[in-house]
Design an enzyme around this catalytic site. Structure first.
Site, short mmCIF file in Angstrom:
data_model
loop_
_atom_site.label_atom_id
_atom_site.label_comp_id
_atom_site.label_asym_id
_atom_site.label_seq_id
_atom_site.Cartn_x
_atom_site.Cartn_y
_atom_site.Cartn_z
CG ASP A 98 -0.62 1.04 6.25
OD1 ASP A 98 -1.81 0.69 5.63
OD2 ASP A 98 0.43 1.16 5.53
CG ASP A 199 -3.98 -1.42 2.18
OD1 ASP A 199 -3.13 -1.28 1.44
OD2 ASP A 199 -4.53 -2.58 1.74
CD GLU A 253 -2.76 1.76 -1.80
OE1 GLU A 253 -1.92 1.42 -2.24
OE2 GLU A 253 -3.58 0.83 -1.01
CG HIS A 326 4.92 -0.29 0.71
ND1 HIS A 326 4.18 0.73 0.84
CD2 HIS A 326 4.06 -1.29 0.93
CE1 HIS A 326 2.76 0.29 0.90
NE2 HIS A 326 2.78 -1.04 0.97
CG ASP A 327 2.56 -1.03 -2.49
OD1 ASP A 327 2.91 -2.29 -1.99
OD2 ASP A 327 1.50 -0.76 -2.54
O1 TEU Z 1 -1.62 -1.63 -2.30
C1 TEU Z 1 -2.68 -1.61 -3.11
C2 TEU Z 1 -2.39 -1.51 -4.46
O2 TEU Z 1 -3.26 -1.00 -5.33
C3 TEU Z 1 -1.39 -2.25 -5.24
O3 TEU Z 1 -1.92 -3.80 -5.10
C4 TEU Z 1 -0.76 -1.92 -6.24
O4 TEU Z 1 -1.28 -1.90 -7.23
C5 TEU Z 1 0.38 -2.81 -6.38
O5 TEU Z 1 1.14 -3.03 -5.30
C6 TEU Z 1 1.18 -2.37 -7.62
O6 TEU Z 1 2.32 -3.36 -7.55
C7 TEU Z 1 -1.90 -1.77 -0.96
C8 TEU Z 1 -0.48 -1.84 -0.19
O7 TEU Z 1 0.17 -0.75 -0.39
C9 TEU Z 1 0.19 -3.30 -0.65
O8 TEU Z 1 1.51 -3.35 -0.14
C10 TEU Z 1 -0.86 -4.44 -0.54
O9 TEU Z 1 -0.14 -5.65 -1.13
C11 TEU Z 1 -2.14 -4.25 -1.03
O10 TEU Z 1 -2.67 -3.09 -0.73
C12 TEU Z 1 -2.93 -5.31 -0.46
O11 TEU Z 1 -3.12 -5.05 0.97
#
Ligand code: TEU
Ligand code: CA
Length: 559
Positions: A98, A199, A253, A326-327
């Site tokens: 990642d 990311d 992403e 995970h988000d």
């Molecule tokens: O996530 C990017 C992203 O768009 C997230 O902010 C998403 O909109 C949000 O989690 C929804 O609740 C990436 C990673 O996957 C995330 O874990 C990180 O926090 C973020 O980037 C910042 O690096």
């Protein structure tokens, strides 16, 4: 269409902090992942995506990197990482890293130098602006609440942070920054990793810093923060510098990437990325005020998202198929049913995930139906996004009860409770105190008990993975949605010269009748798989599907 390994692969996502703890400190770690490699291999997956394990002060659980070339001691050592990579390769699997390169931690050495003085050579590594009329340089907002600018006393300027204030955005306009980012990627390629998940890669090229008008946050992302003027130039450069001449894969992403511009990132002729994660179905239940302003999932729209994206990327680029990570909330809780029909619904999602065109991604624990969690108190939550919105709501005397319900639905910690390995204390995740509480349903939902039950969700995932590997039509074949306007059934064909498959999925808790198209009703239908022990036969050209029933048929071709 060009055939390659990453199109034919199935990817398993590991969020190491919550995966498996090996030393009793309550934090999942690399030796923990190693101890479960046989399990991962036994699923039949091909590639592991490892979420960040780099040195980090953990403001955002590792998405705030302070050293790109070092392993965080709580995850282990570089030797542990090398052992992991070898263990993955020895088992015939691949590993992707990642890369978080839109921003670093504010504790990265670059930022510490950058903030120290205006004439420091690293000043221009980040985005510094003077204030405007005594306040922020413009009206940009952070993804995690509040303004996207932080004032720094030392040099009396603001720096940009699209995420938390401990995640300052790198200045990709600076060629030195790009060289450093590419160099650290090469470091991992040289170690033998097989690719990258990039990311928020859609955000690296910034628009100008005048006030940019925006309305609703999700739309604003696409128009203001993502898809900036030099994005494709940067990605082509990354491709040329790091990726070309190596057999590695990339998935970017892409918050803010749209149907209209998606192909620019992954088109066959673009030499940029292999795949992206778009967010059209991930933001589908976000209301005007964002994710904690939840609206119901519009199922017809949900289907359309998959249909539309396949039309765009299916043949001249490539798609990725995912329902969570995970988000986001647990997939069975969000898109299906985690109560009466939990088992059927979990299997139905497996059937869907593994029968679409695009590379499927399985998030840890989903392969045995882990669900959302409902902690009663904010003290049990750990995610910075959740804690920020709580604080903000508290300060504005907002409705905290309502917010808690929204957190139960949407909070990122739903996906971050420890993997439920068995029914022993702390679900077999740790012998110590876990960094975040285990979901109390671990006694009934866990990998071990499902391992022993051949009819479990876990075994169904394995079966679906085998089926996907048996029928290449499920990878490359045309994807065609049949009944776009049906509010309960998702039905589609997968078809190539050799095979014609029909997949019917009942996304409801009632029986639903599905009428076959005339031509199909005349053909012989062979049931390949179903998530029920007993399915109804086709009668009078229709199938009656039971609650959350999913079936895949092979349609015998008649000449
Ligand atoms: O996530 C990017 C992203 O768009 C997230 O902010 C998403 O909109 C949000 O989690 C929804 O609740 C990436 C990673 O996957 C995330 O874990 C990180 O926090 C973020 O980037 C910042 O690096
Ligand atoms: Ca540990």
């Amino acid at each position: 269409m060009k055939k390659t390994w990453w199109k034919e692969s199935i990817i398993y996502q590991v969020y190491p902090r919550s995966f498996k703890d090996s030393n009793g400190d309550g934090i999942g770690d690399i030796p923990g992942v190693i101890s479960k490699l046989d399990y991962i291999k036994s699923l039949g997956v091909d590639i592991i995506w490892l979420c960040p394990v780099y040195e980090s002060p953990n403001d955002d659980n590792g998405y705030d990197i302070s050293n790109y070339r070092a392993i965080h001691p709580e995850f282990g050592t570089m030797q542990d990482f090398d052992n992991l990579l070898k263990g993955v390769h020895d088992r015939g699997m691949k590993l992707i890293m990642d890369v978080v390169a839109n921003h670093t931690s504010d504790e990265h050495a670059w930022f510490e130098e950058s903030r120290s003085s205006k004439d420091n050579p690293k000043r221009d590594f980040y985005i510094w602006k003077p204030g405007k009329d005594g306040t922020e340089p413009n009206n940009w907002m952070s993804f995690f609440g509040g303004k996207a600018w932080q004032y720094d006393e030392q040099t009396e300027e603001y720096y940009l942070h699209l995420f938390t204030k401990k995640q300052p955005d790198l200045n990709w306009e600076n060629p030195e920054v790009r060289r450093e980012v590419f160099d650290q990627m090469k470091f991992w390629v040289d170690k033998g990793v097989d690719g990258f998940r990039l990311d928020v890669i859609s955000l690296i090229s910034k628009r100008n810093y005048e006030d940019t008008p925006y309305s609703e946050f999700n739309e604003t992302i696409a128009e203001v923060y993502a898809n900036g003027p030099r994005i494709h130039e940067f990605l082509k450069e990354m491709n040329k510098e790091v990726l070309a001449n190596h057999d590695v894969m990339t998935v970017g992403e892409g918050p803010g990437i749209t149907l209209e511009n998606g192909l620019n990132y992954v088109g066959d002729d673009r030499e940029e990325l292999n795949m992206i994660f778009h967010f059209d179905h991930m933001f589908i239940d976000h209301g005007p005020q964002g994710k904690f302003d939840t609206v119901p999932v519009d199922f017809i729209h949900f289907k359309k998202v998959f249909g539309d994206w396949d039309k765009k990327l299916g043949t001249s680029g490539w798609n990725s198929i995912f329902l969570g990570n995970h988000d986001f909330p647990r997939i069975v809780s969000r898109f299906a049913n985690d109560e009466e029909y939990w088992e059927e619904a979990s299997k139905l999602l497996a059937l869907m995930l593994l029968s679409m065109r695009g590379t499927p991604y399985i998030y840890q624990g989903d392969e045995f139906g882990m669900t959302n969690v409902t902690f009663d108190t904010i003290d049990d939550y750990r995610d910075v996004e959740t804690l920020n919105v709580w604080k903000e709501t508290q300060e504005n005397s907002g409705d905290l009860d309502k917010l808690m319900k929204a957190i139960h639905w949407q909070g990122r910690d739903n996906a971050r409770t420890p993997v439920q390995w068995d029914d022993s204390a702390n679900a077999g995740f740790t012998s110590g105190e876990p960094w975040i509480k285990v979901n109390p349903n671990y006694e009934s939902i866990n990998a071990k008990s499902q391992e022993m039950n051949p009819r479990s969700v876990l075994h169904f995932y394995r079966k679906m993975i085998t089926i996907r590997k048996t029928y290449p039509v499920l990878v490359y074949g045309d994807f065609e949605i049949i009944n776009e306007d049906d509010a309960s059934i998702f039905a589609y064909y997968r078809q190539d010269e050799e095979y014609h498959m029909l997949i019917v999925l009942n996304f409801s808790s009632e029986d639903q009748s599905f009428a076959l198209e005339q031509e199909i009703a005349k053909a012989e239908l062979i049931r390949i798989v179903s998530n029920y022990r007993q399915s109804n036969e086709v009668e009078n050209g229709a199938i009656v599907l039971q609650p959350w029933e999913g079936i895949m048929y092979k349609i015998k071709k008649t000449n």
